[in-house]
Design an enzyme around this catalytic site. Structure first.
Site, PDB file in Angstrom:
ATOM      1  N   CYS A 188      18.837   4.991  25.473  1.00 52.21           N
ATOM      2  CA  CYS A 188      19.947   5.216  26.386  1.00 52.21           C
ATOM      3  C   CYS A 188      19.580   6.375  27.305  1.00 52.21           C
ATOM      4  O   CYS A 188      18.751   7.216  26.955  1.00 52.21           O
ATOM      5  CB  CYS A 188      21.230   5.540  25.625  1.00 52.21           C
ATOM      6  SG  CYS A 188      21.136   7.077  24.679  1.00 52.21           S
ATOM      7  N   CYS A 231      16.520  10.238  30.085  1.00 55.39           N
ATOM      8  CA  CYS A 231      15.918  10.189  28.755  1.00 55.39           C
ATOM      9  C   CYS A 231      14.906   9.055  28.587  1.00 55.39           C
ATOM     10  O   CYS A 231      14.149   9.041  27.610  1.00 55.39           O
ATOM     11  CB  CYS A 231      17.004  10.069  27.699  1.00 55.39           C
ATOM     12  SG  CYS A 231      18.179  11.431  27.743  1.00 55.39           S
ATOM     13  N   HIS A 276      14.473  15.864  20.788  1.00 57.86           N
ATOM     14  CA  HIS A 276      14.532  15.023  21.980  1.00 57.86           C
ATOM     15  C   HIS A 276      14.225  15.815  23.250  1.00 57.86           C
ATOM     16  O   HIS A 276      15.136  16.236  23.959  1.00 57.86           O
ATOM     17  CB  HIS A 276      15.910  14.371  22.074  1.00 57.86           C
ATOM     18  CG  HIS A 276      16.171  13.612  23.329  1.00 57.86           C
ATOM     19  ND1 HIS A 276      15.204  12.836  23.956  1.00 57.86           N
ATOM     20  CD2 HIS A 276      17.301  13.508  24.099  1.00 57.86           C
ATOM     21  CE1 HIS A 276      15.725  12.290  25.038  1.00 57.86           C
ATOM     22  NE2 HIS A 276      16.989  12.689  25.160  1.00 57.86           N
TER      23      HIS A 276
END
Length: 430
Positions: free
Chosen positions: A415, A92, A385
């Site tokens: 994160c 990510c 996302h």
């Protein structure tokens, strides 16, 4: 991090609309999304393609048909075909890492102008065969006669034909991201109500920023449909009409009996691309650009994936602040990636805790989060996302808002899968 003579700066950033997977971009590839964002950024900035030294993009679930999406971006008609490019994967934090790489290349004097971004198309993920069926196909391709091929295919069993898709889970533990977030909520005492309140704030702020035009000005319109007349200019995941009551009705997904993580307080599977223009400061000024912010520092951390998977930022953030030579109180704006509300609140708790300060090897807590300066336009729970694109989205939003508010320092926290954390500090350029 860098000598004054080689300071990397954010000049501009842009992204496609972010869309729930399987909707707007259902039939669109990651390459198309990435190229669209980069092409529009070059158009809006008026940057001659000949000035670009390198292209770097992050992507997590790459297509075997185009494993180096960055190279496909660098082959845009606006760019010379001699521009090198590569793709990276830090889960990510991938496009955050792309921006950090661009900064490093500038500091080292290896480049002056880079396109750094990321993309994800979870509508177009590779579907694999079972290992046994793949072996049969390979052996069949080498067979010298029809009889040999038929004999091999006769070995196929129904279970061999079950498709295998990439899992959003840790290879080392088999635990999914959602299961990890659920565990963090329980171990850190994060309540369901607190998670839902954060989710509500994310949607309300994202809706307000969309209505005001502050989010939409960062979006390159998408032209779809047979006649290219279906124009998409906004994200389709933001729910301006949601409420605490509506969020409270959603059932837990990962622990149906005792859990608190729901589809409402977690980021959805999303398609989209984002790209930033990173330059050496003097080069930017020579070309007539006014930088938005300088890349002051960054830091990366990792924790045991079997522990609290998404707590990496608890370590990355103070390291980035130390490297920037500033304290938490000097931050004017903060952007925290909202993978899950439980993950955000767990890290926020850690930064403000004296008990956690000892774990972090610090005499005092990192600092208390001020929500009036944090995720002011909402976050990934509302906006979406796309794994590889979120870092570049955060850099763009933070740099733009720092310039508007004349904030000196801003922070990004992300994160990532594998127990990793990423943090980056920006400094406003007068």
């Amino acid at each position: 991090m860098q000598p004054a003579s080689r300071r990397p700066v954010v000049v501009a950033g842009l992204r496609t609309p972010f869309a729930r997977s399987g909707t707007v971009f259902r039939d669109v590839t990651a390459v198309q999304l990435a190229r669209r964002a980069a092409q529009e950024l070059l158009l809006r900035t008026g940057l001659p393609g000949s000035e670009v030294d390198e292209v770097v993009f992050g992507q997590v679930v790459a297509s075997p048909l185009a494993p180096n999406v960055a190279r496909e971006v660098s082959l845009l008609p606006q760019l010379p075909r001699t521009v090198p490019a590569f793709s990276l994967n830090r889960a990510c934090a991938s496009s955050g890492q792309a921006v950090a790489y661009a900064a490093d290349q500038i500091v080292l004097g290896h480049a002056d102008v880079l396109l750094a971004g990321g993309v994800e198309s979870l509508s177009d993920i590779p579907i694999l065969h079972s290992h046994r069926f793949s072996q049969i196909l390979v052996d069949a391709s080498k067979a010298r006669s029809l009889g040999q091929r038929l004999a091999l295919f006769a070995k196929v069993r129904p279970r061999d034909l079950i498709p295998v898709s990439p899992a959003i889970a840790e290879p080392s533990t088999g635990e999914s991201m959602g299961q990890s977030a659920e565990k963090m909520a329980k171990e850190n005492g994060i309540s369901r109500e607190a998670q839902d309140r954060l989710a509500l704030m994310s949607h309300q702020r994202a809706a307000a920023a969309t209505a005001s035009g502050r989010l939409t000005e960062e979006i390159a319109p998408w032209f779809g449909g047979r006649d290219m007349d279906e124009v998409v200019t906004t994200d389709n995941l933001i729910r301006p009409d949601t409420s605490l009551e509506a969020l409270a009705k959603l059932k837990p997904v990962f622990d149906r009996r005792y859990g608190s993580v729901t589809a409402g307080n977690a980021s959805p599977l999303t398609d989209g691309a984002a790209v930033t223009l990173i330059m050496e400061e003097q080069k930017a000024r020579a070309l007539g650009y006014r930088p938005l912010a300088a890349i002051k520092s960054y830091a990366i951390s990792a924790v045991d994936p079997g522990w609290q998977l998404l707590m990496g930022p608890a370590w990355a953030v103070p390291r980035a602040l130390d490297r920037a030579g500033i304290g938490w109180k000097e931050l004017g704006l903060v952007e925290i990636h909202e993978a899950f509300a439980a993950q955000v609140l767990s890290n926020v708790q850690a930064w403000g805790s004296r008990a956690w300060a000892e774990k972090l090897g610090r005499a005092e807590p990192v600092g208390e989060v001020d929500w009036e300066r944090t995720n002011v336009f909402g976050g990934s729970i509302a906006i979406g996302h796309p794994f590889g694109a979120t870092g570049a989205r955060l850099v763009t939003t933070l740099a733009n808002e720092m310039a508007r508010r004349e904030v000196q320092f801003g922070l990004i926290s992300i994160c990532a899968q594998g127990g990793m954390g990423f943090a980056l500090v920006l400094e406003r350029v007068p």
